[in-house]
Design a protein around this motif. Structure first.
Motif, short mmCIF file in Angstrom:
data_model
loop_
_atom_site.label_atom_id
_atom_site.label_comp_id
_atom_site.label_asym_id
_atom_site.label_seq_id
_atom_site.Cartn_x
_atom_site.Cartn_y
_atom_site.Cartn_z
N ALA A 77 11.53 19.38 55.91
CA ALA A 77 10.35 20.20 55.61
C ALA A 77 10.66 21.27 54.57
CB ALA A 77 9.82 20.84 56.90
N LEU A 78 11.92 21.61 54.42
CA LEU A 78 12.32 22.64 53.46
C LEU A 78 12.34 22.13 52.02
CD1 LEU A 78 13.31 25.60 53.41
CD2 LEU A 78 15.65 24.72 53.67
N LEU A 79 12.39 20.81 51.84
CA LEU A 79 12.58 20.27 50.49
C LEU A 79 11.42 20.58 49.56
CD1 LEU A 79 14.28 16.82 51.16
CD2 LEU A 79 15.28 19.11 51.02
N THR A 80 10.19 20.50 50.06
CA THR A 80 9.04 20.76 49.20
C THR A 80 9.02 22.20 48.69
OG1 THR A 80 7.72 19.01 50.20
CG2 THR A 80 6.52 20.78 49.09
N PRO A 81 9.14 23.22 49.56
CA PRO A 81 9.22 24.57 49.01
C PRO A 81 10.46 24.82 48.17
CG PRO A 81 9.54 24.60 51.41
CD PRO A 81 9.07 23.23 51.04
N LEU A 82 11.55 24.11 48.44
CA LEU A 82 12.76 24.26 47.62
C LEU A 82 12.49 23.81 46.18
CD1 LEU A 82 15.91 23.24 49.70
CD2 LEU A 82 15.55 25.36 48.41
N ARG A 83 11.74 22.74 46.00
CA ARG A 83 11.41 22.29 44.64
C ARG A 83 10.68 23.39 43.87
NH1 ARG A 83 10.39 17.67 47.83
NH2 ARG A 83 11.80 15.94 47.33
N ALA A 84 9.72 24.01 44.55
CA ALA A 84 8.98 25.10 43.90
C ALA A 84 9.90 26.28 43.60
CB ALA A 84 7.82 25.53 44.78
N LEU A 85 10.80 26.61 44.54
CA LEU A 85 11.74 27.70 44.31
C LEU A 85 12.62 27.43 43.10
CD1 LEU A 85 13.43 30.24 45.23
CD2 LEU A 85 14.87 28.59 46.46
N LEU A 86 13.23 26.26 43.06
CA LEU A 86 14.16 25.94 41.98
C LEU A 86 13.44 25.91 40.63
CD1 LEU A 86 16.13 23.17 43.90
CD2 LEU A 86 16.98 25.46 43.31
N HIS A 87 12.20 25.46 40.64
CA HIS A 87 11.41 25.44 39.41
C HIS A 87 11.17 26.86 38.90
CE1 HIS A 87 7.79 25.04 36.84
NE2 HIS A 87 8.34 23.89 36.52
N VAL A 133 23.60 18.53 54.55
CA VAL A 133 23.30 17.63 53.44
C VAL A 133 23.69 18.30 52.13
CG1 VAL A 133 20.91 18.44 53.16
CG2 VAL A 133 21.52 16.12 52.44
N ASP A 134 24.20 17.51 51.20
CA ASP A 134 24.50 17.95 49.84
C ASP A 134 23.54 17.25 48.90
OD1 ASP A 134 26.73 19.50 50.62
OD2 ASP A 134 28.00 17.72 50.64
N LEU A 135 22.72 18.01 48.20
CA LEU A 135 21.69 17.46 47.33
C LEU A 135 21.93 17.88 45.89
CD1 LEU A 135 18.57 18.27 49.54
CD2 LEU A 135 19.77 16.09 49.38
N ALA A 136 21.39 17.11 44.98
CA ALA A 136 21.39 17.46 43.56
C ALA A 136 19.95 17.73 43.13
CB ALA A 136 21.99 16.33 42.74
N PHE A 137 19.79 18.56 42.10
CA PHE A 137 18.44 18.76 41.57
C PHE A 137 18.50 18.77 40.04
CE2 PHE A 137 20.22 22.96 42.55
CZ PHE A 137 19.98 23.70 41.40
N ARG A 138 17.43 18.28 39.43
CA ARG A 138 17.33 18.20 37.98
C ARG A 138 15.92 18.55 37.54
NH1 ARG A 138 21.83 18.10 38.99
NH2 ARG A 138 23.46 16.59 38.48
N GLN A 182 12.87 36.73 48.63
CA GLN A 182 11.50 36.48 49.09
C GLN A 182 11.39 35.10 49.72
OE1 GLN A 182 9.25 37.12 45.50
NE2 GLN A 182 9.00 39.33 45.87
N PHE A 183 12.05 34.12 49.11
CA PHE A 183 12.02 32.76 49.65
C PHE A 183 12.71 32.72 51.02
CE2 PHE A 183 13.87 28.50 50.12
CZ PHE A 183 12.74 27.71 49.91
N MET A 236 13.37 17.38 40.40
CA MET A 236 13.76 16.23 41.22
C MET A 236 14.88 16.70 42.14
SD MET A 236 11.79 13.98 39.78
CE MET A 236 12.35 12.32 40.14
N LEU A 237 14.67 16.57 43.44
CA LEU A 237 15.62 17.06 44.43
C LEU A 237 15.95 15.94 45.40
CD1 LEU A 237 17.14 19.41 45.90
CD2 LEU A 237 15.00 19.86 47.12
N GLY A 238 17.19 15.55 45.46
CA GLY A 238 17.57 14.47 46.37
C GLY A 238 19.01 14.05 46.15
N LEU A 239 19.29 12.78 46.40
CA LEU A 239 20.63 12.22 46.24
C LEU A 239 20.67 11.34 45.00
CD1 LEU A 239 21.12 11.22 49.97
CD2 LEU A 239 22.19 13.16 48.83
N HIS A 240 21.87 11.13 44.49
CA HIS A 240 22.04 10.25 43.35
C HIS A 240 21.91 8.80 43.77
CE1 HIS A 240 23.35 13.10 40.22
NE2 HIS A 240 23.94 13.77 41.21
N ARG A 241 21.20 8.00 42.97
CA ARG A 241 21.27 6.57 43.18
C ARG A 241 22.69 6.12 42.87
NH1 ARG A 241 16.88 4.35 40.82
NH2 ARG A 241 15.99 6.31 40.08
#
Length: 420
Positions: A155-165, A118-123, A205-206, A130-135
């Motif tokens: 399941a990885l998306l939730t911890p990824l949001r915290a990581l990116l933040h 999957v290729d995702l964008a984050f803002r 660490q992540f 916000m982590l997901g796909l473009h409308r």
């Protein structure tokens, strides 16, 4: 009061086509058989107001983000009907090629929750990521549910949001590509800042905490930011080390369907002459083909070729670097092979087709991800006398307009020892 109009078909991008006295109107979010009322239209495209009478194949979308998230285009159509439509797209392309006879296609469809790439964008939006796909033609939609992704990736998306933040190198946002390898998720990130030692420490660490052996930064070439374990994947029984962002078929089942169709298309005799594989990648098909014959595997991407070459020791795979559009394998070499297997990019095989036509190899197995390119590439082959022996359709991009196919072509009278 607005009059209802009927949706009669789907267009190639998955939007419904309504036939009106003024002409065709494309309406997203509709399926064939729907009686609909439009909120507005500009003569060619319409906006759906509501469905008056649903078509026989209309179903409730399984994801609440459908219509907002840009990942799925046709979730309101039954999967069986969607597979039939995709099969029809491939058959229609083959009909336009002009084959005298088109064999009944074998059709396969993967299951939901099987997507491993999957290729995702984050803002950054306020204090959130916000982590997901473009409308469609819009901003990033936060992916809080998904009917496509493998559960491990979702399941990885939730911890990824915290990581990116938490990363100082992430300012406004970026992109992230995830491949689910046998060794675990493999991440390739694009950031709008420059990662420093602190970013690398956070990423390491992540990776350790979530079973992610490698996290890389997009670049030419990509740079490894954190390496916490071995990176590997298997094609058949062969262990490879894919480069960051490597191409994988999006679903394991889809890869298996493609591989089975390709192997079934090989000639039963005459394989001593060997197989030429074009666009071999990291070896998705190469090692399976090598169980049957020597394989001359050509690939234009240096990183993919290095992966294939490293893994090919002790096998019958002979990798070679080749930009097949600028320097196609020549007709004289193609003519000597028992079979040509090619899996070109979305745009098709380009200049390589002319050399295949000139070489007239006895058998061609063409793996396609684009019915338009398939039609363009197979037309000169049909004019050269090739007949279509089998067609397999694979729907591994669920709820989208994308479709894969495998076509087996033979040249009557050419090298009869290589014929079935």
């Amino acid at each position: 009061m607005a009059h209802a109009i009927r949706v009669v078909a789907l267009g190639n991008d998955g939007d419904g086509i309504a036939q009106t006295p003024e002409g065709r109107i494309f309406v997203s979010g509709t399926v064939p058989g729907d009686e609909i009322v439009l909120a507005a239209h500009d003569g060619t495209r319409g906006t759906l107001d509501h469905v008056v009478i649903p078509g026989a194949d209309r179903v409730p979308a399984p994801c609440h983000l459908f219509g907002t998230c840009g990942g799925c285009r046709i979730q309101d159509m039954a999967l069986r009907a969607l597979l039939d439509w995709k099969t029809g797209r491939v058959v229609e392309s083959l009909q336009h090629v002009g084959f005298d006879a088109i064999p009944a296609p074998q059709a396969h469809q993967v299951s939901p929750h099987g997507r491993r790439r999957v290729d995702l964008a984050f803002r950054r939006v306020g204090k959130q990521i916000m982590l997901g796909l473009h409308r469609r033609r819009g901003d990033v939609v936060d992916m809080r549910e998904c009917t496509l992704l493998d559960p491990t990736l979702f399941a990885l998306l939730t911890p990824l949001r915290a990581l990116l933040h938490s990363l100082p190198a992430v300012h406004a946002g970026g992109d992230i590509q995830i491949n689910l390898l046998d060794s675990g998720p493999d991440l390739l990130i694009t950031m709008d800042g420059t990662p420093d030692a602190n970013d690398r420490r956070i990423l390491a660490q992540f990776g350790k905490a979530h079973g992610i052996p490698r996290i890389s930064l997009q670049g030419r070439p990509p740079e490894t930011l954190a390496l916490t374990g071995p990176v590997f994947h298997h094609f058949d029984d062969v262990r490879v080390v894919p480069p960051p962002g490597a191409f994988l078929q999006p679903a394991r089942a889809g890869e298996a369907f493609i591989k089975a169709a390709v192997l079934a298309g090989l000639p039963r005799k005459g394989l001593k002459a060997g197989i030429i594989e074009l666009y071999a990648g990291c070896g998705t098909l190469s090692f399976a083909l090598a169980e049957h014959a020597k394989v001359h595997a050509y690939e234009g991407d240096r990183a993919a070729l290095a992966c294939l070459k490293q893994a090919s020791g002790g096998t019958r795979v002979l990798p070679a670097l080749r930009d097949l559009n600028r320097q196609p394998v020549m007709a004289t070499d193609l003519a000597k092979a028992a079979a040509i297997v090619l899996d070109p990019p979305h745009a098709g095989a380009g200049a390589q087709i002319a050399q295949i036509v000139a070489g007239k190899p006895p058998r061609i197995i063409y793996v396609s991800c684009n019915p338009v390119a398939l039609q363009r590439d197979l037309t000169p082959l049909r004019h050269a006398g090739y007949q279509l022996d089998s067609v397999t359709v694979i729907d591994q991009f669920l709820w989208s307009a994308e479709v894969e196919s495998v076509c087996v072509l033979t040249l009557p009278g050419a090298h009869r020892r290589n014929r079935r």
